[in-house]
Design a protein around this motif. Structure first.
Motif, PDB file in Angstrom:
ATOM      1  N   GLY A   9       0.797  -1.260  -0.104  1.00  0.00           N
ATOM      2  CA  GLY A   9       0.022  -0.018  -0.033  1.00  0.00           C
ATOM      3  C   GLY A   9       0.803   1.089   0.031  1.00  0.00           C
ATOM      4  N   ILE A  10       0.162   2.190   0.481  1.00  0.00           N
ATOM      5  CA  ILE A  10       0.969   3.760   0.519  1.00  0.00           C
ATOM      6  C   ILE A  10       2.268   3.670   1.217  1.00  0.00           C
ATOM      7  CG2 ILE A  10       0.745   6.151   1.235  1.00  0.00           C
ATOM      8  CD1 ILE A  10      -2.134   5.609   1.156  1.00  0.00           C
ATOM      9  N   LEU A  11       2.449   3.027   2.453  1.00  0.00           N
ATOM     10  CA  LEU A  11       3.672   2.937   3.250  1.00  0.00           C
ATOM     11  C   LEU A  11       4.593   2.189   2.560  1.00  0.00           C
ATOM     12  CD1 LEU A  11       2.744   2.497   6.798  1.00  0.00           C
ATOM     13  CD2 LEU A  11       4.217   4.264   5.933  1.00  0.00           C
ATOM     14  N   SER A  12       4.155   1.117   1.835  1.00  0.00           N
ATOM     15  CA  SER A  12       5.017   0.102   1.139  1.00  0.00           C
ATOM     16  C   SER A  12       5.711   0.966   0.072  1.00  0.00           C
ATOM     17  CB  SER A  12       4.365  -1.009   0.425  1.00  0.00           C
ATOM     18  OG  SER A  12       3.347  -1.782   1.288  1.00  0.00           O
ATOM     19  N   VAL A  13       4.904   1.495  -0.780  1.00  0.00           N
ATOM     20  CA  VAL A  13       5.554   2.282  -1.943  1.00  0.00           C
ATOM     21  C   VAL A  13       6.375   3.449  -1.410  1.00  0.00           C
ATOM     22  CG1 VAL A  13       5.121   3.686  -4.149  1.00  0.00           C
ATOM     23  CG2 VAL A  13       3.618   1.681  -3.353  1.00  0.00           C
ATOM     24  N   LEU A  14       5.909   4.460  -0.704  1.00  0.00           N
ATOM     25  CA  LEU A  14       6.557   5.446  -0.455  1.00  0.00           C
ATOM     26  C   LEU A  14       7.959   5.243   0.329  1.00  0.00           C
ATOM     27  CD1 LEU A  14       3.864   8.037   0.505  1.00  0.00           C
ATOM     28  CD2 LEU A  14       4.798   7.810  -1.650  1.00  0.00           C
ATOM     29  N   ILE A  15       7.617   4.399   1.242  1.00  0.00           N
ATOM     30  CA  ILE A  15       9.303   3.948   2.081  1.00  0.00           C
ATOM     31  C   ILE A  15      10.083   3.124   0.949  1.00  0.00           C
ATOM     32  CG2 ILE A  15      10.116   2.532   3.842  1.00  0.00           C
ATOM     33  CD1 ILE A  15       7.876   3.408   5.570  1.00  0.00           C
ATOM     34  N   GLN A  16       9.686   2.341   0.342  1.00  0.00           N
ATOM     35  CA  GLN A  16      10.582   1.491  -0.742  1.00  0.00           C
ATOM     36  C   GLN A  16      11.243   2.193  -1.482  1.00  0.00           C
ATOM     37  OE1 GLN A  16       8.971  -2.576  -1.479  1.00  0.00           O
ATOM     38  NE2 GLN A  16       7.629  -2.546   0.474  1.00  0.00           N
ATOM     39  N   ALA A  17      10.470   3.588  -2.269  1.00  0.00           N
ATOM     40  CA  ALA A  17      11.147   4.277  -3.087  1.00  0.00           C
ATOM     41  C   ALA A  17      12.369   4.590  -2.653  1.00  0.00           C
ATOM     42  CB  ALA A  17      10.360   5.232  -3.333  1.00  0.00           C
ATOM     43  N   TRP A  18      12.546   4.945  -1.305  1.00  0.00           N
ATOM     44  CA  TRP A  18      13.803   5.577  -0.885  1.00  0.00           C
ATOM     45  C   TRP A  18      14.381   4.566   0.248  1.00  0.00           C
ATOM     46  CZ3 TRP A  18      14.347   9.945  -3.488  1.00  0.00           C
ATOM     47  CH2 TRP A  18      13.367  10.491  -3.818  1.00  0.00           C
ATOM     48  N   TYR A  19      13.933   3.403   0.476  1.00  0.00           N
ATOM     49  CA  TYR A  19      14.743   2.683   1.492  1.00  0.00           C
ATOM     50  C   TYR A  19      14.502   1.115   1.301  1.00  0.00           C
ATOM     51  CZ  TYR A  19      15.303   6.649   4.834  1.00  0.00           C
ATOM     52  OH  TYR A  19      15.787   7.797   5.480  1.00  0.00           O
ATOM     53  N   ASP A  20      15.315   0.250   1.800  1.00  0.00           N
ATOM     54  CA  ASP A  20      15.506  -1.066   1.416  1.00  0.00           C
ATOM     55  C   ASP A  20      14.864  -1.433   3.113  1.00  0.00           C
ATOM     56  OD1 ASP A  20      16.603  -1.262  -1.060  1.00  0.00           O
ATOM     57  OD2 ASP A  20      18.541  -1.414  -0.091  1.00  0.00           O
ATOM     58  N   VAL A  21      13.815  -2.281   3.100  1.00  0.00           N
ATOM     59  CA  VAL A  21      13.086  -2.737   4.142  1.00  0.00           C
ATOM     60  C   VAL A  21      13.419  -4.193   4.369  1.00  0.00           C
ATOM     61  CG1 VAL A  21      10.903  -2.686   5.586  1.00  0.00           C
ATOM     62  CG2 VAL A  21      11.520  -1.147   3.710  1.00  0.00           C
ATOM     63  N   GLU A  22      13.711  -4.549   5.786  1.00  0.00           N
ATOM     64  CA  GLU A  22      14.092  -5.584   6.406  1.00  0.00           C
ATOM     65  C   GLU A  22      13.198  -5.924   7.805  1.00  0.00           C
ATOM     66  OE1 GLU A  22      18.496  -6.750   6.763  1.00  0.00           O
ATOM     67  OE2 GLU A  22      18.326  -4.505   6.618  1.00  0.00           O
ATOM     68  N   TYR A  23      12.271  -6.811   7.477  1.00  0.00           N
ATOM     69  CA  TYR A  23      11.474  -7.265   8.458  1.00  0.00           C
ATOM     70  C   TYR A  23      12.405  -8.223   9.342  1.00  0.00           C
ATOM     71  CZ  TYR A  23       7.660  -9.518  11.238  1.00  0.00           C
ATOM     72  OH  TYR A  23       6.486  -9.836  12.181  1.00  0.00           O
ATOM     73  N   LEU A  24      12.851  -7.850  10.720  1.00  0.00           N
ATOM     74  CA  LEU A  24      13.689  -8.686  11.244  1.00  0.00           C
ATOM     75  C   LEU A  24      13.093  -9.716  12.295  1.00  0.00           C
ATOM     76  CD1 LEU A  24      16.251  -6.024  12.231  1.00  0.00           C
ATOM     77  CD2 LEU A  24      16.421  -7.629  10.373  1.00  0.00           C
ATOM     78  N   PHE A  25      12.324  -9.620  13.067  1.00  0.00           N
ATOM     79  CA  PHE A  25      11.684 -10.754  13.666  1.00  0.00           C
ATOM     80  C   PHE A  25      10.363 -10.076  14.506  1.00  0.00           C
ATOM     81  CE2 PHE A  25      15.054  -8.732  16.566  1.00  0.00           C
ATOM     82  CZ  PHE A  25      14.242  -8.317  17.861  1.00  0.00           C
ATOM     83  N   THR A  26       9.524 -11.116  14.928  1.00  0.00           N
ATOM     84  CA  THR A  26       8.373 -10.529  15.615  1.00  0.00           C
ATOM     85  C   THR A  26       8.454 -10.825  17.139  1.00  0.00           C
ATOM     86  OG1 THR A  26       7.198 -11.837  13.899  1.00  0.00           O
ATOM     87  CG2 THR A  26       5.967 -11.716  16.023  1.00  0.00           C
ATOM     88  N   VAL A  27       7.714  -9.994  17.926  1.00  0.00           N
ATOM     89  CA  VAL A  27       7.766  -9.855  19.136  1.00  0.00           C
ATOM     90  C   VAL A  27       6.405  -9.969  19.790  1.00  0.00           C
ATOM     91  CG1 VAL A  27       8.264  -8.189  21.229  1.00  0.00           C
ATOM     92  CG2 VAL A  27       9.642  -8.215  19.144  1.00  0.00           C
ATOM     93  N   GLU A  28       6.263 -10.870  20.653  1.00  0.00           N
ATOM     94  CA  GLU A  28       4.872 -11.195  21.418  1.00  0.00           C
ATOM     95  C   GLU A  28       4.292 -10.240  22.286  1.00  0.00           C
ATOM     96  OE1 GLU A  28       2.966 -13.531  19.959  1.00  0.00           O
ATOM     97  OE2 GLU A  28       4.677 -14.131  18.564  1.00  0.00           O
TER      98      GLU A  28
END
Length: 262
Positions: free
Chosen positions: A150-169
């Protein structure tokens, strides 16, 4: 001094697991040698590990009770504790205008605003890490074709490489949130400038995703005349929906729309 009371109106969920706090603090090591700004340190569970690193550290906290706690428990950071609203700060004044790493256990209700401010100051922030709501992290890291793209995906990935590191409970927070959290890292990519009008690019992305279930030929009616849409359709597949477009395709679409707006 007694423990700080979590405040619902500030979206405070204090991390209580020290091992996870250290893991999050260590995510800044991917961008060595830069100063670090921590947003929303609370009682300093991450701050204690960030302060051990051989680099300048400043923390910004809007909650006056937390600020008092930090002054008492982190006396060596005394001149680097900022009792302000991060969203209202001039980031160029923080480290004499030099780039820095942004990190924190971000309040869920303003995390998107924090990242939009990051985008506005992207030349100052080559690296951003921290913990946010898992749902938001998945959107930020989503690829085209995904339901979470969505919006966040496109606008952020236009300028940054995004890494999902880990999940926290939720169980490692006080109070436990009703959702899972996630730790992410964003690293500035090599794009210095998009090959289009960047303000128009943002307008196009936001406008089309605000009607994400509709085909482009429908959502573009907010911006173009029907005649322009019919002409554009001979060159661009306007039967697609916004989640099907990659960032380069949004750039191309922006340029083609710009012809009709000039």
């Amino acid at each position: 001094m007694k423990q700080v009371r979590p405040k619902k109106n500030l979206g405070q969920h204090f991390l209580t697991d020290l091992s996870i706090a250290k893991q999050i603090a260590d995510t800044v090591d991917a961008c060595p040698d830069l100063p670090v700004l921590e947003v929303g340190p609370g009682m300093g569970v991450m701050t204690q590990y960030l302060a051990e690193k051989p680099r300048p550290l400043r923390v910004v906290e809007i909650d006056t009770e937390s600020v008092a706690y930090l002054y008492e428990h982190f006396p060596r950071l005394h001149d680097n504790i900022i009792g302000e609203d991060f969203l209202r700060m001039d980031l160029h004044e923080l480290f004499d205008g030099q780039p820095f790493v942004l990190t924190g256990n971000y309040p869920y209700d303003i995390s998107s605003q924090i990242f939009f401010k990051m985008l506005d100051n992207r030349d100052l922030i080559p690296c951003c890490t921290g913990m946010i709501q898992r749902e938001v992290a998945l959107r930020m890291a989503a690829e085209p074709g995904s339901k979470t793209y969505g919006i966040l995906s496109v606008l952020i990935q236009a300028w940054y490489d995004v890494e999902y590191l880990f999940t926290v409970e939720p169980s490692v927070f006080n109070p436990p949130p009703k959702v899972q959290s996630a730790v992410i890292r964003m690293t500035r990519n090599s794009v210095a400038k998009l090959d289009c009008d960047e303000d128009l690019f943002r307008r196009v992305v936001k406008m089309t995703f605000n009607q994400r279930r509709k085909m482009l030929r429908v959502s573009l009616r907010q911006m173009l005349t029907q005649e322009a849409i019919n002409t554009l359709a001979s060159d661009v597949d306007l039967t697609r929906r916004p989640e099907q477009l990659s960032i380069p395709e949004f750039v191309t679409l922006t340029n083609k729309i710009g012809i009709y707006l000039s």
